[in-house]
Design a protein around this motif. Structure first.
Motif, PDB file in Angstrom:
ATOM      1  N   GLU A  93      19.562  43.701   8.181  1.00  0.00           N
ATOM      2  CA  GLU A  93      18.943  43.258   6.936  1.00  0.00           C
ATOM      3  C   GLU A  93      18.767  41.744   6.960  1.00  0.00           C
ATOM      4  O   GLU A  93      19.630  41.017   7.456  1.00  0.00           O
ATOM      5  N   THR A  94      17.638  41.271   6.438  1.00  0.00           N
ATOM      6  CA  THR A  94      17.369  39.841   6.388  1.00  0.00           C
ATOM      7  C   THR A  94      18.129  39.234   5.216  1.00  0.00           C
ATOM      8  O   THR A  94      17.993  39.680   4.071  1.00  0.00           O
ATOM      9  N   ILE A  95      18.939  38.213   5.508  1.00  0.00           N
ATOM     10  CA  ILE A  95      19.748  37.590   4.461  1.00  0.00           C
ATOM     11  C   ILE A  95      19.334  36.148   4.198  1.00  0.00           C
ATOM     12  O   ILE A  95      19.827  35.528   3.257  1.00  0.00           O
ATOM     13  N   PHE A  96      18.429  35.615   5.054  1.00  0.00           N
ATOM     14  CA  PHE A  96      18.001  34.230   4.841  1.00  0.00           C
ATOM     15  C   PHE A  96      16.650  34.016   5.523  1.00  0.00           C
ATOM     16  O   PHE A  96      16.414  34.498   6.634  1.00  0.00           O
ATOM     17  N   HIS A  97      15.779  33.264   4.831  1.00  0.00           N
ATOM     18  CA  HIS A  97      14.464  32.918   5.391  1.00  0.00           C
ATOM     19  C   HIS A  97      14.191  31.448   5.097  1.00  0.00           C
ATOM     20  O   HIS A  97      14.499  30.944   4.020  1.00  0.00           O
ATOM     21  N   TYR A  98      13.614  30.778   6.104  1.00  0.00           N
ATOM     22  CA  TYR A  98      13.253  29.362   5.928  1.00  0.00           C
ATOM     23  C   TYR A  98      11.831  29.137   6.415  1.00  0.00           C
ATOM     24  O   TYR A  98      11.451  29.583   7.507  1.00  0.00           O
ATOM     25  N   GLN A  99      11.044  28.442   5.586  1.00  0.00           N
ATOM     26  CA  GLN A  99       9.726  27.946   5.977  1.00  0.00           C
ATOM     27  C   GLN A  99       9.414  26.750   5.084  1.00  0.00           C
ATOM     28  O   GLN A  99       9.034  26.912   3.925  1.00  0.00           O
ATOM     29  N   SER A 100       9.650  25.572   5.634  1.00  0.00           N
ATOM     30  CA  SER A 100       9.534  24.302   4.902  1.00  0.00           C
ATOM     31  C   SER A 100      10.675  24.132   3.901  1.00  0.00           C
ATOM     32  O   SER A 100      11.245  23.050   3.762  1.00  0.00           O
ATOM     33  N   VAL A 101      11.018  25.180   3.200  1.00  0.00           N
ATOM     34  CA  VAL A 101      12.154  25.166   2.273  1.00  0.00           C
ATOM     35  C   VAL A 101      12.967  26.438   2.491  1.00  0.00           C
ATOM     36  O   VAL A 101      12.443  27.440   2.960  1.00  0.00           O
ATOM     37  N   PRO A 102      14.244  26.416   2.138  1.00  0.00           N
ATOM     38  CA  PRO A 102      15.076  27.600   2.352  1.00  0.00           C
ATOM     39  C   PRO A 102      14.828  28.669   1.285  1.00  0.00           C
ATOM     40  O   PRO A 102      14.589  28.358   0.117  1.00  0.00           O
ATOM     41  N   TYR A 103      14.925  29.917   1.691  1.00  0.00           N
ATOM     42  CA  TYR A 103      14.808  31.061   0.789  1.00  0.00           C
ATOM     43  C   TYR A 103      15.989  32.003   1.039  1.00  0.00           C
ATOM     44  O   TYR A 103      15.874  32.990   1.775  1.00  0.00           O
ATOM     45  N   PRO A 104      17.131  31.706   0.450  1.00  0.00           N
ATOM     46  CA  PRO A 104      18.276  32.614   0.631  1.00  0.00           C
ATOM     47  C   PRO A 104      18.023  33.929  -0.093  1.00  0.00           C
ATOM     48  O   PRO A 104      17.232  34.010  -1.029  1.00  0.00           O
ATOM     49  N   THR A 105      18.730  34.954   0.369  1.00  0.00           N
ATOM     50  CA  THR A 105      18.552  36.268  -0.223  1.00  0.00           C
ATOM     51  C   THR A 105      18.968  36.268  -1.694  1.00  0.00           C
ATOM     52  O   THR A 105      19.881  35.548  -2.103  1.00  0.00           O
ATOM     53  N   SER A 149       8.566  24.414  22.907  1.00  0.00           N
ATOM     54  CA  SER A 149       7.623  23.657  23.738  1.00  0.00           C
ATOM     55  C   SER A 149       6.466  23.109  22.926  1.00  0.00           C
ATOM     56  O   SER A 149       5.659  22.331  23.434  1.00  0.00           O
ATOM     57  N   SER A 150       6.373  23.496  21.653  1.00  0.00           N
ATOM     58  CA  SER A 150       5.298  23.027  20.776  1.00  0.00           C
ATOM     59  C   SER A 150       5.867  22.118  19.703  1.00  0.00           C
ATOM     60  O   SER A 150       7.047  22.236  19.341  1.00  0.00           O
ATOM     61  N   PRO A 151       5.073  21.216  19.150  1.00  0.00           N
ATOM     62  CA  PRO A 151       5.537  20.347  18.064  1.00  0.00           C
ATOM     63  C   PRO A 151       5.941  21.159  16.839  1.00  0.00           C
ATOM     64  O   PRO A 151       5.375  22.226  16.568  1.00  0.00           O
ATOM     65  N   ILE A 152       6.933  20.645  16.125  1.00  0.00           N
ATOM     66  CA  ILE A 152       7.394  21.316  14.918  1.00  0.00           C
ATOM     67  C   ILE A 152       6.348  21.143  13.822  1.00  0.00           C
ATOM     68  O   ILE A 152       5.900  20.035  13.535  1.00  0.00           O
ATOM     69  N   THR A 153       5.943  22.252  13.215  1.00  0.00           N
ATOM     70  CA  THR A 153       4.954  22.231  12.137  1.00  0.00           C
ATOM     71  C   THR A 153       5.509  22.967  10.924  1.00  0.00           C
ATOM     72  O   THR A 153       6.604  23.554  10.965  1.00  0.00           O
ATOM     73  N   GLU A 154       4.717  22.977   9.859  1.00  0.00           N
ATOM     74  CA  GLU A 154       5.133  23.694   8.649  1.00  0.00           C
ATOM     75  C   GLU A 154       5.091  25.200   8.846  1.00  0.00           C
ATOM     76  O   GLU A 154       5.605  25.951   8.002  1.00  0.00           O
ATOM     77  N   SER A 155       4.498  25.646   9.926  1.00  0.00           N
ATOM     78  CA  SER A 155       4.433  27.083  10.203  1.00  0.00           C
ATOM     79  C   SER A 155       5.737  27.603  10.794  1.00  0.00           C
ATOM     80  O   SER A 155       5.917  28.822  10.936  1.00  0.00           O
ATOM     81  N   LEU A 156       6.657  26.711  11.156  1.00  0.00           N
ATOM     82  CA  LEU A 156       7.929  27.147  11.737  1.00  0.00           C
ATOM     83  C   LEU A 156       8.710  27.970  10.723  1.00  0.00           C
ATOM     84  O   LEU A 156       8.819  27.611   9.545  1.00  0.00           O
ATOM     85  N   THR A 157       9.253  29.064  11.167  1.00  0.00           N
ATOM     86  CA  THR A 157      10.067  29.925  10.304  1.00  0.00           C
ATOM     87  C   THR A 157      11.411  30.206  10.967  1.00  0.00           C
ATOM     88  O   THR A 157      11.528  30.252  12.194  1.00  0.00           O
ATOM     89  N   VAL A 158      12.408  30.385  10.138  1.00  0.00           N
ATOM     90  CA  VAL A 158      13.753  30.751  10.583  1.00  0.00           C
ATOM     91  C   VAL A 158      14.193  31.969   9.781  1.00  0.00           C
ATOM     92  O   VAL A 158      14.073  31.983   8.551  1.00  0.00           O
ATOM     93  N   ASP A 159      14.705  32.963  10.465  1.00  0.00           N
ATOM     94  CA  ASP A 159      15.219  34.160   9.794  1.00  0.00           C
ATOM     95  C   ASP A 159      16.604  34.487  10.327  1.00  0.00           C
ATOM     96  O   ASP A 159      16.836  34.489  11.547  1.00  0.00           O
ATOM     97  N   TRP A 160      17.508  34.757   9.405  1.00  0.00           N
ATOM     98  CA  TRP A 160      18.837  35.223   9.750  1.00  0.00           C
ATOM     99  C   TRP A 160      18.970  36.671   9.296  1.00  0.00           C
ATOM    100  O   TRP A 160      18.680  36.998   8.146  1.00  0.00           O
ATOM    101  N   THR A 161      19.399  37.532  10.200  1.00  0.00           N
ATOM    102  CA  THR A 161      19.613  38.939   9.875  1.00  0.00           C
ATOM    103  C   THR A 161      21.072  39.303  10.109  1.00  0.00           C
ATOM    104  O   THR A 161      21.789  38.633  10.867  1.00  0.00           O
ATOM    105  N   TYR A 162      21.488  40.386   9.477  1.00  0.00           N
ATOM    106  CA  TYR A 162      22.914  40.768   9.493  1.00  0.00           C
ATOM    107  C   TYR A 162      23.057  42.277   9.613  1.00  0.00           C
ATOM    108  O   TYR A 162      22.282  43.045   9.032  1.00  0.00           O
ATOM    109  N   ARG A 163      24.087  42.690  10.385  1.00  0.00           N
ATOM    110  CA  ARG A 163      24.446  44.098  10.480  1.00  0.00           C
ATOM    111  C   ARG A 163      25.962  44.202  10.436  1.00  0.00           C
ATOM    112  O   ARG A 163      26.657  43.521  11.213  1.00  0.00           O
ATOM    113  N   PRO A 164      26.534  45.026   9.561  1.00  0.00           N
ATOM    114  CA  PRO A 164      27.992  45.144   9.467  1.00  0.00           C
ATOM    115  C   PRO A 164      28.587  45.702  10.754  1.00  0.00           C
ATOM    116  O   PRO A 164      27.911  46.330  11.563  1.00  0.00           O
ATOM    117  N   LEU A 165      29.901  45.468  10.918  1.00  0.00           N
ATOM    118  CA  LEU A 165      30.587  45.998  12.088  1.00  0.00           C
ATOM    119  C   LEU A 165      30.592  47.521  12.093  1.00  0.00           C
ATOM    120  O   LEU A 165      30.662  48.150  13.149  1.00  0.00           O
TER     121      LEU A 165
END
Length: 236
Positions: free
Chosen positions: A80-92, A58-74
Motif C-alpha cells: 500500500e502507498t503510504i507517502f507520495h512526493y511531487q514538488s510537495v509532500p503528500y502523506p497518506t 542521470s537526468s537533471p532534477i525537475t518538477e516531474s520527479l516523484t517519490v513513492d513509499w509503499t508498505y507491506r506488513p510482516l
C-alpha cells in the motif's frame, strides 16, 4: 533512446532485439536511476525513526520527479502507498500511518527519506522507496525492513558510555579503598586516646633488654673498682 527502439551501427541499423539482450549489451540504459536504502532499521516504540533513501539520476532534477513509499506488513498482504512526493509532500490520509509519516528528504541533494512518528510494533514490515525522474524511470528496488521493539528498562551501551565506565570505574575503586584505609587509621588513633596512650608492643618488648644491659654495666663497674682496691693493698 528507449528500450525497444532500433540502434544505429555504422551506416545501417541493428534489427529489433529482445530487451534482455539489449541490457546485456549495454545498449539500453534501463537502470538510469540508482536508489540506496538501509536494508534493516531498528526503532523503539514511541520514538521517531527515519527511513533513509538516496538516489542518483542521470537526468537533471525537475518538477516531474516523484517519490513513492509503499508498505507491506510482516504478516504479508498487498503493498500500500503510504507517502507520495511531487514538488510537495503528500502523506497518506488514511490507514495506520495517517498523521504519522512526514517528509525529511531533499530531492536537490538526492535524498528521499521519510520519518515515522510514534512507531508501534504493528508497524513492523517492509518499506520500499521508489523514485522517478523522467525520462529516468527505471531503477532497482531496495527494500527496508523495519523492526520496532520495546525499550523497557534496558539501555544500550554506546561507545561513549562504555568509555566513561572504563575510565571512571578504576578511579572510584581507588578512592573507596583510600577512604576505607583512612577510616581504619582514624579508628586506631581513637582507640589509643581512649586507652590513655599505652605503649606499643615494640616499646614494651624493648624494656627488658635495656634493664639487663644496665645490670651488666653496673656489675662491670663494681668489678673494676674491686680490682683497683686489691692492687693498692698488695705489697711490692
Amino acid at each position: 533512446m528507449r528500450c525497444g527502439e532500433t540502434v544505429a551501427a555504422g551506416g545501417g541499423f541493428l534489427p529489433l532485439l529482445p530487451r534482455g539482450f539489449l541490457l546485456l549489451l549495454g545498449v539500453c540504459n534501463a537502470l538510469s536511476l540508482e536508489i540506496k536504502a538501509s536494508p534493516k532499521v531498528r526503532a523503539f516504540v514511541g520514538e521517531q525513526v527515519s527511513l533513509k533513501c538516496s538516489f542518483k539520476s542521470s537526468s537533471p532534477i525537475t518538477e516531474s520527479l516523484t517519490v513513492d513509499w509503499t508498505y507491506r506488513p510482516l504478516t504479508g498482504g498487498q503493498m500500500e502507498t503510504i507517502f507520495h512526493y511531487q514538488s510537495v509532500p503528500y502523506p497518506t490520509t488514511v490507514g495506520k500511518f495517517k498523521d504519522r509519516i512526514s517528509w525529511v528528504g531533499n530531492v536537490a541533494k538526492g535524498d528521499a527519506s521519510v520519518a515515522i512518528q510514534s512507531p508501534v510494533m504493528s508497524d513492523n514490515g517492509t518499506f520500499i522507496c521508489s523514485v522517478k525522474n523522467p525520462p529516468d524511470v527505471y531503477h532497482n528496488i531496495p527494500q527496508t525492513t523495519l523492526i520496532v521493539t520495546e525499550r523497557g528498562l534496558s539501555f544500550q551501551l554506546t561507545s561513549a558510555v562504555l568509555l566513561s565506565i572504563l575510565v571512571f570505574l578504576p578511579s572510584v575503586i581507588v578512592v573507596v579503598l583510600l577512604l576505607v584505609r583512612m577510616g581504619r587509621k582514624f579508628g586506631v588513633l581513637k582507640e589509643k586516646k581512649k586507652s590513655g596512650c599505652k605503649k606499643s608492643s615494640i616499646e614494651v618488648s624493648d624494656e627488658p633488654e635495656h634493664t639487663e644491659t644496665d645490670n651488666r654495666l653496673r656489675k662491670l663497674r663494681d668489678w673494676c673498682l674491686n680490682c683497683v682496691d686489691t692492687d693498692e693493698e698488695d705489697p711490692y
